[in-house]
Design an enzyme around this catalytic site. Sequence first.
Site, PDB file in Angstrom:
ATOM      1  CG  ASP A 133      -3.784  -6.576  -6.282  1.00 46.16           C
ATOM      2  OD1 ASP A 133      -4.894  -6.027  -6.142  1.00 46.16           O
ATOM      3  OD2 ASP A 133      -2.711  -5.999  -6.036  1.00 46.16           O
ATOM      4  CG  HIS A 173      -9.554  -0.200  -4.211  1.00 45.51           C
ATOM      5  ND1 HIS A 173      -8.875  -0.894  -5.176  1.00 45.51           N
ATOM      6  CD2 HIS A 173      -9.038  -0.639  -3.035  1.00 45.51           C
ATOM      7  CE1 HIS A 173      -8.015  -1.715  -4.614  1.00 45.51           C
ATOM      8  NE2 HIS A 173      -8.088  -1.580  -3.310  1.00 45.51           N
ATOM      9  NE  ARG A 174      -4.451   1.090  -0.866  1.00 44.07           N
ATOM     10  CZ  ARG A 174      -4.624  -0.184  -1.260  1.00 44.07           C
ATOM     11  NH1 ARG A 174      -4.077  -0.620  -2.368  1.00 44.07           N
ATOM     12  NH2 ARG A 174      -5.338  -1.002  -0.534  1.00 44.07           N
ATOM     13  CG  PHE A 188      -1.133  -6.172  -1.736  1.00 42.23           C
ATOM     14  CD1 PHE A 188      -0.987  -5.038  -2.516  1.00 42.23           C
ATOM     15  CD2 PHE A 188      -2.060  -6.145  -0.696  1.00 42.23           C
ATOM     16  CE1 PHE A 188      -1.760  -3.898  -2.273  1.00 42.23           C
ATOM     17  CE2 PHE A 188      -2.823  -5.014  -0.434  1.00 42.23           C
ATOM     18  CZ  PHE A 188      -2.666  -3.896  -1.234  1.00 42.23           C
ATOM     19  CE  LYS A 243      -4.044  -1.148   2.806  1.00 44.85           C
ATOM     20  NZ  LYS A 243      -4.767  -0.745   4.026  1.00 44.85           N
ATOM     21  CG  ASP A 259     -10.047  -0.777   6.777  1.00 44.42           C
ATOM     22  OD1 ASP A 259      -9.044  -1.505   6.981  1.00 44.42           O
ATOM     23  OD2 ASP A 259     -11.205  -1.194   6.921  1.00 44.42           O
TER      24      ASP A 259
HETATM   25  P1  ITT Z   1      -2.984  -1.611   7.011  1.00 46.14           P
HETATM   26  O1  ITT Z   1      -1.833  -1.789   7.943  1.00 46.14           O
HETATM   27  O2  ITT Z   1      -2.862  -0.369   6.175  1.00 46.14           O
HETATM   28  O3  ITT Z   1      -4.341  -1.705   7.675  1.00 46.14           O
HETATM   29  P2  ITT Z   1      -3.727  -4.159   5.807  1.00 46.14           P
HETATM   30  O4  ITT Z   1      -2.878  -5.117   5.025  1.00 46.14           O
HETATM   31  O5  ITT Z   1      -4.231  -4.577   7.144  1.00 46.14           O
HETATM   32  O6  ITT Z   1      -2.891  -2.800   5.930  1.00 46.14           O
HETATM   33  P3  ITT Z   1      -6.517  -3.668   4.920  1.00 46.14           P
HETATM   34  O7  ITT Z   1      -7.033  -4.025   6.262  1.00 46.14           O
HETATM   35  O8  ITT Z   1      -6.905  -2.355   4.350  1.00 46.14           O
HETATM   36  O9  ITT Z   1      -4.901  -3.732   4.848  1.00 46.14           O
HETATM   37  O10 ITT Z   1      -6.882  -4.742   3.843  1.00 46.14           O
HETATM   38  C1  ITT Z   1      -7.895  -5.730   4.007  1.00 46.14           C
HETATM   39  C2  ITT Z   1      -7.570  -6.938   3.148  1.00 46.14           C
HETATM   40  O11 ITT Z   1      -7.784  -6.592   1.786  1.00 46.14           O
HETATM   41  C3  ITT Z   1      -6.132  -7.456   3.264  1.00 46.14           C
HETATM   42  O12 ITT Z   1      -6.166  -8.860   3.225  1.00 46.14           O
HETATM   43  C4  ITT Z   1      -5.455  -6.908   2.032  1.00 46.14           C
HETATM   44  O13 ITT Z   1      -4.447  -7.801   1.571  1.00 46.14           O
HETATM   45  C5  ITT Z   1      -6.604  -6.819   1.028  1.00 46.14           C
HETATM   46  N1  ITT Z   1      -6.398  -5.682   0.138  1.00 46.14           N
HETATM   47  C6  ITT Z   1      -6.431  -4.370   0.482  1.00 46.14           C
HETATM   48  N2  ITT Z   1      -6.162  -3.587  -0.572  1.00 46.14           N
HETATM   49  C7  ITT Z   1      -5.951  -4.428  -1.620  1.00 46.14           C
HETATM   50  C8  ITT Z   1      -5.612  -4.239  -2.954  1.00 46.14           C
HETATM   51  O14 ITT Z   1      -5.391  -3.023  -3.473  1.00 46.14           O
HETATM   52  N3  ITT Z   1      -5.470  -5.314  -3.736  1.00 46.14           N
HETATM   53  C9  ITT Z   1      -5.665  -6.553  -3.243  1.00 46.14           C
HETATM   54  N4  ITT Z   1      -5.971  -6.828  -1.987  1.00 46.14           N
HETATM   55  C10 ITT Z   1      -6.107  -5.771  -1.162  1.00 46.14           C
END
Ligand code: ITT
Length: 184
Positions: free
Chosen positions: A143, A168-169, A140, A12, A65
């Site tokens: 994806d 989205h991001r 990741f 991210k 999030d």
């Molecule tokens: P933070 O420390 O920023 O919270 P995180 O890995 O815990 O990082 P999230 O809670 O936002 O991230 O993500 C929820 C789930 O969705 C997590 O399993 C991520 O791998 C997945 N995810 C989030 N953004 C994604 C993206 O752009 N592409 C694929 N999977 C994504």
Amino acid sequence: MVLVFVTGNGHKFQEASCLFSQMGIDLEQADLGYPEVQADSLEEVAEFGIAWCKEKLKKPCFIEDAGIFIDVLNGFPGPYSKYVFQRIGNQGILKLLDDKMNRQATFRSVIALQDGLSTHLFIGETKGRIAHEAMGTGGFGYDPIFIPEKNDRTFAQMGMEEKNQLSHRGKSLYKLVNHFKERK
Ligand code: ITT
């Protein structure tokens, strides 16, 4: 200008840095391990997290999030995306959709910014569908199984810049950047 992105997720952070560097803003990563509450919406998770970061960091920062909402599963896993990914992964999601014709899904991203005065939310959404098999090695999380609309490749088959243009991001980050531009 330097801005702090509180996240434990290096992917991210790279996506955000890539977009911000094009705008002339430097990002700093802080992995504070902020508590992610289990709530029914990403907005609630983000608002709770940023309140905690504000106390801890005492300087302007943002968190993000994200979650994937699958239509035929009534929006599951949504705000529980992290837990579900850790438990059943992409293969588990593909299994849940094995016999399903409707593969529509939406990726959502909620950024919460604390600028010292107040909290602002920036939301980005990308519609698409769940692939029939995992494809690609980039990115990741989900994806490899998410194909954004008007495309036939998953996010994992794209480079970071291309994913940022569609994701989205990318959209929520773009709104965050514009917020700073408007304040200049
Ligand atoms: P933070 O420390 O920023 O919270 P995180 O890995 O815990 O990082 P999230 O809670 O936002 O991230 O993500 C929820 C789930 O969705 C997590 O399993 C991520 O791998 C997945 N995810 C989030 N953004 C994604 C993206 O752009 N592409 C694929 N999977 C994504």
